[in-house]
Scaffold this motif. Structure first.
Motif, mmCIF file in Angstrom:
data_model
loop_
_atom_site.group_PDB
_atom_site.id
_atom_site.type_symbol
_atom_site.label_atom_id
_atom_site.label_comp_id
_atom_site.label_asym_id
_atom_site.label_seq_id
_atom_site.Cartn_x
_atom_site.Cartn_y
_atom_site.Cartn_z
ATOM 1 N N GLY A 105 2.403 -0.064 -13.941
ATOM 2 C CA GLY A 105 1.503 -0.522 -12.866
ATOM 3 C C GLY A 105 1.103 0.604 -11.946
ATOM 4 N N SER A 106 0.961 1.799 -12.508
ATOM 5 C CA SER A 106 0.707 2.988 -11.691
ATOM 6 C C SER A 106 -0.615 2.904 -10.929
ATOM 7 N N HIS A 107 -1.642 2.257 -11.525
ATOM 8 C CA HIS A 107 -2.929 2.188 -10.828
ATOM 9 C C HIS A 107 -2.809 1.388 -9.534
ATOM 10 N N ARG A 108 -2.022 0.314 -9.568
ATOM 11 C CA ARG A 108 -1.821 -0.472 -8.348
ATOM 12 C C ARG A 108 -0.956 0.285 -7.347
ATOM 13 N N ILE A 109 0.027 1.027 -7.842
ATOM 14 C CA ILE A 109 0.876 1.804 -6.947
ATOM 15 C C ILE A 109 0.076 2.903 -6.267
ATOM 16 N N VAL A 110 -0.818 3.539 -7.010
ATOM 17 C CA VAL A 110 -1.660 4.591 -6.423
ATOM 18 C C VAL A 110 -2.567 4.000 -5.349
ATOM 19 N N GLY B 67 1.175 -6.975 6.116
ATOM 20 C CA GLY B 67 0.440 -7.185 4.867
ATOM 21 C C GLY B 67 0.694 -8.562 4.288
ATOM 22 N N LEU B 68 1.945 -9.033 4.379
ATOM 23 C CA LEU B 68 2.280 -10.366 3.882
ATOM 24 C C LEU B 68 1.578 -11.448 4.685
ATOM 25 N N GLN C 152 4.641 -0.903 0.564
ATOM 26 C CA GLN C 152 5.890 -1.627 0.769
ATOM 27 C C GLN C 152 5.781 -3.083 0.333
ATOM 28 N N LEU C 153 4.634 -3.698 0.588
ATOM 29 C CA LEU C 153 4.449 -5.087 0.181
ATOM 30 C C LEU C 153 4.382 -5.187 -1.338
ATOM 31 N N LEU C 154 3.692 -4.253 -1.985
ATOM 32 C CA LEU C 154 3.602 -4.252 -3.447
ATOM 33 C C LEU C 154 4.985 -4.104 -4.079
ATOM 34 N N LEU C 155 5.779 -3.188 -3.553
ATOM 35 C CA LEU C 155 7.101 -2.973 -4.109
ATOM 36 C C LEU C 155 8.023 -4.163 -3.841
ATOM 37 N N ARG C 156 7.891 -4.766 -2.678
ATOM 38 C CA ARG C 156 8.672 -5.975 -2.387
ATOM 39 C C ARG C 156 8.305 -7.092 -3.354
ATOM 40 N N THR C 157 7.015 -7.226 -3.651
ATOM 41 C CA THR C 157 6.571 -8.243 -4.602
ATOM 42 C C THR C 157 7.123 -7.966 -5.989
ATOM 43 N N LEU C 158 7.122 -6.707 -6.385
ATOM 44 C CA LEU C 158 7.639 -6.334 -7.702
ATOM 45 C C LEU C 158 9.122 -6.675 -7.825
#
Length: 294
Positions: A65-70, A213-214, A226-232
Protein backbone atom coordinates in the motif's frame (compact mmCIF):
# COMPACT_ATOMS: atom_id res chain seq x y z
CA UNK A 1 46.83 15.91 41.69
CA UNK A 2 43.91 18.29 41.17
CA UNK A 3 44.01 17.97 37.37
CA UNK A 4 44.23 14.19 37.67
CA UNK A 5 41.17 14.10 39.94
CA UNK A 6 39.39 16.48 37.61
CA UNK A 7 40.16 14.27 34.63
CA UNK A 8 38.91 11.16 36.43
CA UNK A 9 35.74 12.98 37.48
CA UNK A 10 35.17 14.25 33.97
CA UNK A 11 35.65 10.77 32.53
CA UNK A 12 33.16 9.41 35.06
CA UNK A 13 30.57 12.04 34.12
CA UNK A 14 31.05 11.31 30.41
CA UNK A 15 30.69 7.59 31.10
CA UNK A 16 27.47 8.11 33.05
CA UNK A 17 26.00 10.37 30.36
CA UNK A 18 27.03 7.87 27.68
CA UNK A 19 25.31 5.01 29.52
CA UNK A 20 22.20 7.13 30.00
CA UNK A 21 22.17 8.05 26.29
CA UNK A 22 22.58 4.38 25.38
CA UNK A 23 19.67 3.45 27.62
CA UNK A 24 17.53 6.02 25.79
CA UNK A 25 18.60 4.52 22.45
CA UNK A 26 17.81 0.92 23.42
CA UNK A 27 14.00 1.20 22.99
CA UNK A 28 14.44 2.48 19.44
CA UNK A 29 16.86 -0.36 18.65
CA UNK A 30 14.29 -2.84 19.99
CA UNK A 31 11.61 -1.28 17.79
CA UNK A 32 13.79 -1.68 14.70
CA UNK A 33 14.67 -5.23 15.74
CA UNK A 34 10.99 -6.04 16.27
CA UNK A 35 10.11 -4.75 12.83
CA UNK A 36 12.67 -7.17 11.34
CA UNK A 37 11.64 -10.17 13.44
CA UNK A 38 9.20 -12.91 12.55
CA UNK A 39 5.85 -13.06 14.28
CA UNK A 40 6.69 -16.46 15.75
CA UNK A 41 9.93 -15.21 17.33
CA UNK A 42 8.12 -12.26 18.92
CA UNK A 43 5.38 -14.52 20.30
CA UNK A 44 7.87 -17.12 21.60
CA UNK A 45 10.74 -14.96 22.86
CA UNK A 46 9.39 -11.41 23.03
CA UNK A 47 11.25 -8.34 21.82
CA UNK A 48 15.04 -8.39 21.75
CA UNK A 49 17.91 -6.14 20.70
CA UNK A 50 18.71 -8.31 17.69
CA UNK A 51 16.27 -10.33 15.57
CA UNK A 52 16.71 -14.09 15.83
CA UNK A 53 15.63 -14.48 12.23
CA UNK A 54 15.57 -11.45 9.94
CA UNK A 55 12.28 -11.03 8.09
CA UNK A 56 11.08 -8.17 5.90
CA UNK A 57 7.46 -9.37 5.76
CA UNK A 58 6.18 -6.32 7.64
CA UNK A 59 7.83 -3.91 5.24
CA UNK A 60 6.59 -5.95 2.26
CA UNK A 61 3.03 -5.56 3.53
CA UNK A 62 3.56 -1.80 3.88
CA UNK A 63 5.00 -1.62 0.35
CA UNK A 64 1.79 -3.19 -1.01
CA UNK A 65 0.00 0.00 0.00
CA UNK A 66 2.95 2.29 -0.62
CA UNK A 67 0.98 4.70 -2.85
CA UNK A 68 -1.46 5.42 -0.02
CA UNK A 69 1.37 5.72 2.49
CA UNK A 70 3.17 8.22 0.25
CA UNK A 71 -0.02 10.28 -0.13
CA UNK A 72 -0.63 10.16 3.62
CA UNK A 73 2.98 11.15 4.24
CA UNK A 74 2.50 14.19 2.00
CA UNK A 75 -0.67 15.20 3.85
CA UNK A 76 1.04 14.84 7.24
CA UNK A 77 4.05 16.86 6.09
CA UNK A 78 1.84 19.66 4.74
CA UNK A 79 -0.31 19.72 7.89
CA UNK A 80 2.75 19.71 10.15
CA UNK A 81 4.67 22.42 8.29
CA UNK A 82 1.72 24.77 7.67
CA UNK A 83 0.23 24.15 11.11
CA UNK A 84 3.52 24.73 12.92
CA UNK A 85 4.23 27.99 11.09
CA UNK A 86 0.72 29.39 11.56
CA UNK A 87 0.49 28.21 15.17
CA UNK A 88 3.85 29.78 16.05
CA UNK A 89 2.76 33.03 14.38
CA UNK A 90 -0.59 33.23 16.18
CA UNK A 91 0.76 32.03 19.52
CA UNK A 92 3.80 34.31 19.56
CA UNK A 93 1.79 37.38 18.53
CA UNK A 94 -0.73 36.74 21.31
CA UNK A 95 2.14 36.16 23.75
CA UNK A 96 3.78 39.41 22.65
CA UNK A 97 0.55 41.32 23.36
CA UNK A 98 0.28 39.73 26.83
CA UNK A 99 3.95 40.48 27.56
CA UNK A 100 3.70 44.20 26.74
CA UNK A 101 3.21 46.09 30.00
CA UNK A 102 1.90 49.10 28.10
CA UNK A 103 -0.93 47.08 26.54
CA UNK A 104 -4.09 48.02 28.42
CA UNK A 105 -5.97 44.74 27.94
CA UNK A 106 -3.11 42.31 28.52
CA UNK A 107 -4.55 41.12 31.86
CA UNK A 108 -7.97 40.51 30.33
CA UNK A 109 -6.35 38.59 27.48
CA UNK A 110 -4.34 36.52 29.96
CA UNK A 111 -7.46 35.66 31.97
CA UNK A 112 -9.28 34.70 28.78
CA UNK A 113 -6.41 32.36 27.84
CA UNK A 114 -6.39 30.80 31.35
CA UNK A 115 -10.14 30.13 31.13
CA UNK A 116 -9.61 28.09 27.95
CA UNK A 117 -7.15 25.89 29.86
CA UNK A 118 -9.55 25.27 32.75
CA UNK A 119 -12.82 24.86 30.80
CA UNK A 120 -13.95 23.73 27.36
CA UNK A 121 -17.26 23.58 25.57
CA UNK A 122 -17.28 19.82 25.09
CA UNK A 123 -16.88 17.56 22.09
CA UNK A 124 -20.33 17.97 20.51
CA UNK A 125 -20.43 21.83 20.40
CA UNK A 126 -16.83 21.84 19.16
CA UNK A 127 -17.71 19.40 16.37
CA UNK A 128 -20.80 21.38 15.35
CA UNK A 129 -18.84 24.63 15.14
CA UNK A 130 -16.07 23.05 13.06
CA UNK A 131 -18.43 21.25 10.65
CA UNK A 132 -21.48 23.49 10.32
CA UNK A 133 -20.15 27.00 10.90
CA UNK A 134 -16.50 26.74 9.83
CA UNK A 135 -17.24 24.09 7.14
CA UNK A 136 -14.03 22.19 7.80
CA UNK A 137 -15.44 18.77 6.92
CA UNK A 138 -13.22 16.90 4.40
CA UNK A 139 -10.71 19.73 4.10
CA UNK A 140 -7.05 19.81 5.05
CA UNK A 141 -7.76 22.83 7.26
CA UNK A 142 -9.72 20.56 9.61
CA UNK A 143 -6.38 19.16 10.79
CA UNK A 144 -4.68 22.56 11.01
CA UNK A 145 -7.09 25.11 12.50
CA UNK A 146 -8.55 23.40 15.65
CA UNK A 147 -5.20 23.12 17.54
CA UNK A 148 -3.80 26.36 16.10
CA UNK A 149 -3.72 28.39 19.34
CA UNK A 150 -2.62 26.77 22.59
CA UNK A 151 -2.86 28.81 25.79
CA UNK A 152 -0.12 26.87 27.58
CA UNK A 153 2.33 27.62 24.77
CA UNK A 154 1.26 31.27 24.87
CA UNK A 155 2.23 31.57 28.52
CA UNK A 156 5.60 29.92 27.95
CA UNK A 157 6.41 32.39 25.18
CA UNK A 158 4.95 35.30 27.16
CA UNK A 159 7.15 34.52 30.17
CA UNK A 160 10.22 34.41 27.94
CA UNK A 161 9.33 37.75 26.34
CA UNK A 162 8.70 39.34 29.74
CA UNK A 163 12.33 38.59 30.65
CA UNK A 164 13.44 41.02 27.93
CA UNK A 165 14.18 44.59 29.11
CA UNK A 166 11.40 47.09 28.53
CA UNK A 167 14.06 49.53 27.33
CA UNK A 168 14.25 47.55 24.07
CA UNK A 169 10.70 48.53 23.23
CA UNK A 170 11.21 52.15 24.30
CA UNK A 171 14.36 52.58 22.20
CA UNK A 172 12.65 51.02 19.18
CA UNK A 173 9.67 53.34 19.67
CA UNK A 174 12.00 56.34 19.74
CA UNK A 175 13.48 55.20 16.43
CA UNK A 176 10.01 55.24 14.92
CA UNK A 177 9.28 51.50 14.86
CA UNK A 178 5.69 50.32 15.14
CA UNK A 179 4.48 47.40 17.23
CA UNK A 180 4.54 44.87 14.39
CA UNK A 181 8.03 45.92 13.34
CA UNK A 182 9.24 45.62 16.95
CA UNK A 183 7.70 42.16 17.14
CA UNK A 184 9.04 40.92 13.79
CA UNK A 185 12.53 42.46 13.73
CA UNK A 186 13.41 42.75 17.42
CA UNK A 187 11.46 40.31 19.57
CA UNK A 188 11.28 37.27 17.27
CA UNK A 189 15.08 37.04 16.71
CA UNK A 190 15.68 37.30 20.46
CA UNK A 191 12.99 34.70 21.18
CA UNK A 192 14.46 32.00 18.93
CA UNK A 193 15.18 29.58 21.82
CA UNK A 194 11.61 29.50 23.11
CA UNK A 195 10.11 29.59 19.62
CA UNK A 196 12.23 26.60 18.58
CA UNK A 197 11.17 24.73 21.72
CA UNK A 198 7.47 25.46 21.29
CA UNK A 199 7.81 24.76 17.56
CA UNK A 200 9.06 21.27 18.39
CA UNK A 201 6.08 20.67 20.69
CA UNK A 202 3.66 21.91 18.04
CA UNK A 203 5.29 19.83 15.29
CA UNK A 204 5.07 16.67 17.39
CA UNK A 205 1.42 17.38 18.13
CA UNK A 206 0.52 17.87 14.46
CA UNK A 207 2.62 14.93 13.27
CA UNK A 208 1.24 12.43 15.79
CA UNK A 209 -2.39 13.53 15.57
CA UNK A 210 -4.90 11.09 14.11
CA UNK A 211 -8.03 12.15 16.03
CA UNK A 212 -8.83 15.20 13.89
CA UNK A 213 -8.52 13.13 10.73
CA UNK A 214 -10.86 10.52 12.23
CA UNK A 215 -13.40 13.19 13.18
CA UNK A 216 -13.43 15.35 10.07
CA UNK A 217 -11.91 13.48 7.12
CA UNK A 218 -13.78 10.81 5.17
CA UNK A 219 -11.86 11.14 1.90
CA UNK A 220 -9.01 8.64 1.70
CA UNK A 221 -6.78 11.05 -0.23
CA UNK A 222 -6.88 13.48 2.72
CA UNK A 223 -6.14 10.99 5.48
CA UNK A 224 -2.95 11.78 7.44
CA UNK A 225 -0.28 9.16 7.97
CA UNK A 226 -1.15 8.40 11.59
CA UNK A 227 -4.80 7.78 10.78
CA UNK A 228 -3.89 5.52 7.84
CA UNK A 229 -1.53 3.47 9.98
CA UNK A 230 -4.06 3.24 12.80
CA UNK A 231 -6.62 1.96 10.29
CA UNK A 232 -4.15 -0.60 8.97
CA UNK A 233 -3.42 -1.93 12.47
CA UNK A 234 -7.16 -2.06 13.26
CA UNK A 235 -7.81 -4.05 10.09
CA UNK A 236 -5.07 -6.55 10.92
CA UNK A 237 -6.39 -6.98 14.46
CA UNK A 238 -9.94 -7.43 13.12
CA UNK A 239 -8.82 -10.16 10.72
CA UNK A 240 -6.95 -11.97 13.48
CA UNK A 241 -9.96 -11.93 15.79
CA UNK A 242 -12.57 -12.66 13.13
CA UNK A 243 -14.55 -15.88 13.59
CA UNK A 244 -16.68 -15.62 10.47
CA UNK A 245 -14.64 -17.86 8.22
CA UNK A 246 -11.86 -20.37 8.64
CA UNK A 247 -10.04 -19.08 5.54
CA UNK A 248 -9.94 -15.58 6.94
CA UNK A 249 -8.56 -16.90 10.21
CA UNK A 250 -5.93 -18.94 8.40
CA UNK A 251 -4.76 -15.95 6.34
CA UNK A 252 -4.93 -13.58 9.27
CA UNK A 253 -2.87 -15.89 11.48
CA UNK A 254 0.00 -15.48 9.02
CA UNK A 255 -0.04 -11.70 9.23
CA UNK A 256 2.84 -10.32 11.33
CA UNK A 257 0.67 -7.99 13.39
CA UNK A 258 3.26 -7.25 16.11
CA UNK A 259 6.13 -6.65 13.71
CA UNK A 260 3.84 -4.50 11.54
CA UNK A 261 3.31 -2.21 14.55
CA UNK A 262 7.06 -1.87 14.95
CA UNK A 263 7.56 -1.26 11.23
CA UNK A 264 4.88 1.44 11.30
CA UNK A 265 6.66 3.07 14.23
CA UNK A 266 9.90 3.12 12.27
CA UNK A 267 8.14 4.62 9.24
CA UNK A 268 6.42 7.40 11.21
CA UNK A 269 9.25 8.37 13.55
CA UNK A 270 11.74 9.22 10.78
CA UNK A 271 10.97 12.94 10.26
CA UNK A 272 11.00 13.67 13.99
CA UNK A 273 14.42 12.04 14.40
CA UNK A 274 15.83 14.33 11.72
CA UNK A 275 14.06 17.42 13.10
CA UNK A 276 15.09 17.13 16.74
CA UNK A 277 18.91 17.52 16.36
CA UNK A 278 18.44 20.91 14.70
CA UNK A 279 16.28 22.18 17.59
CA UNK A 280 17.99 20.43 20.48
CA UNK A 281 20.41 23.29 21.26
CA UNK A 282 17.44 25.63 21.83
CA UNK A 283 15.37 23.09 23.74
CA UNK A 284 16.67 23.33 27.33
CA UNK A 285 17.31 27.08 27.28
CA UNK A 286 13.95 27.98 25.81
CA UNK A 287 11.94 25.69 28.05
CA UNK A 288 13.68 26.64 31.30
CA UNK A 289 13.57 30.41 30.73
CA UNK A 290 9.98 30.31 29.54
CA UNK A 291 8.85 28.22 32.49
CA UNK A 292 10.73 29.94 35.33
CA UNK A 293 10.62 33.62 34.44
CA UNK A 294 7.39 35.51 35.08
Amino acid sequence: MYSKRYSIGRIGIIAIISLFSLSCLLPFIMVVSGSLSTEKDIMDYGYSLFPRQVSFDSYRILILGSHRIVDAYAISVIVTVVGTVLSLLVTSMAAYAMARRSFRYRNALSIYAIVTILFNGGLVPWYIICVRYLELKDTIWAMILPPLANAFNMFLIRNFMMSMPEDLHESAKMDGAGEFRIYAQLIVPLAKPVLATIGLFISLNYWNDWFLGLMFVDKQELQPLQLLLRTLISNVEFLRSSSNAMDIQRIASQLPSESIKMALTVVTIGPIIFLYPFLQRYFVKGLMVGAVKG
